[in-house]
Design an enzyme around this catalytic site. Sequence first.
Site, PDB file in Angstrom:
ATOM      1  N   GLY A 136       5.843 -32.141  23.037  1.00 39.05           N
ATOM      2  CA  GLY A 136       5.522 -31.502  21.938  1.00 39.05           C
ATOM      3  C   GLY A 136       6.472 -31.581  20.775  1.00 39.05           C
ATOM      4  N   CYS A 137       6.269 -31.647  19.532  1.00 43.86           N
ATOM      5  CA  CYS A 137       7.107 -31.916  18.430  1.00 43.86           C
ATOM      6  C   CYS A 137       7.915 -30.716  18.090  1.00 43.86           C
ATOM      7  CB  CYS A 137       6.535 -32.263  17.144  1.00 43.86           C
ATOM      8  SG  CYS A 137       5.148 -31.201  16.640  1.00 43.86           S
TER       9      CYS A 137
END
Length: 333
Positions: free
Chosen positions: A147-148
């Site tokens: 995930g960012c």
Amino acid sequence: MARVGIYGATGYTGYELIKLLVRHPQVEIGFATARSAAGKRLSDIFPTLIETPLVAVEEANLQDVDLIFTCLPHNTPDLIPLVQQALEAGKQVIDFSDTFRLHDADDYERRRGKPHPAPELLSAAVYGLPELHRTAIREARLVANTGCYPLTAILPLWPLVKADLFADRVVIVDSKSGISGAGRSLSLKTHFGETHETFSAYNVGRVHRHLGEMEQETGLHIIFSPHLLPVYRGILSTIYVNLKPGTTPEVVHEAYSVFRDEPFITVLPTGRFPELRHVQQTMDFVIGFQPVEIEAGRMIIVSALDNLLKGASGQAVQCMNLMLGFNETAGLK
């Protein structure tokens, strides 16, 4: 040349992925799927891109590719069957959703409020963060792309955990993301009129879906506050930590020396901080920090990345390069 397939080619991450793959020296796109745009060509949706036909999921030919990317939204009903089908066909898979990022099925159920739909795949999945799991990614059949938001916390915190510098394992992560982090699907909160010239927090505390990744990879207890910025791309996170009393900037820089040979990570001199404009449209991940009270070990860390590149599609290509035996930076520098 390797051939790859893309499920979900017309979302933000799919678009960025294709832009990277068309200039990759060792990869060809075997198929690209889209729901509403099936029957068109990529160039009909993105005029600057290639003529590859967009096909329905059912028309994708797995036998024509070596590896697939699943660039589908979280909770897409046919995601699990697609991944299972690809693995059974002997293909490698890089998944963009958060479906396989947590290792433990009980942890998944506790955080999601429902059982994992395919718990047997969790043990097979490798968390797609090359800086931490490079060796495992090279051997993986299924990679759960990071995930960012979690990346902006994990990379700055992990070296400090590794160096055993924490006095207090409770960490505050205050993050600001561009609107593209919410994906391309329509939503009231991402309309121009709802985001322009305003700034808002959401899912504050212990409820954000990506919190589990941060805690899994660092072993810390994280209090997380995400915010929506009125910009298109980029994430900047400000992290508040309590290290062991007397921890100097020199000690912290030495801890970050584990990143010295990493191709995409930059650690700034003490007191300098990254900005979104420094990382947008790049694979760069930049870390800065400043002691607040050295005697007490209090420190502020700031990290920044492009959520669509190092935080998503570029990270996936980095993992793909490792899985297929290519130079890790191929198509990314």
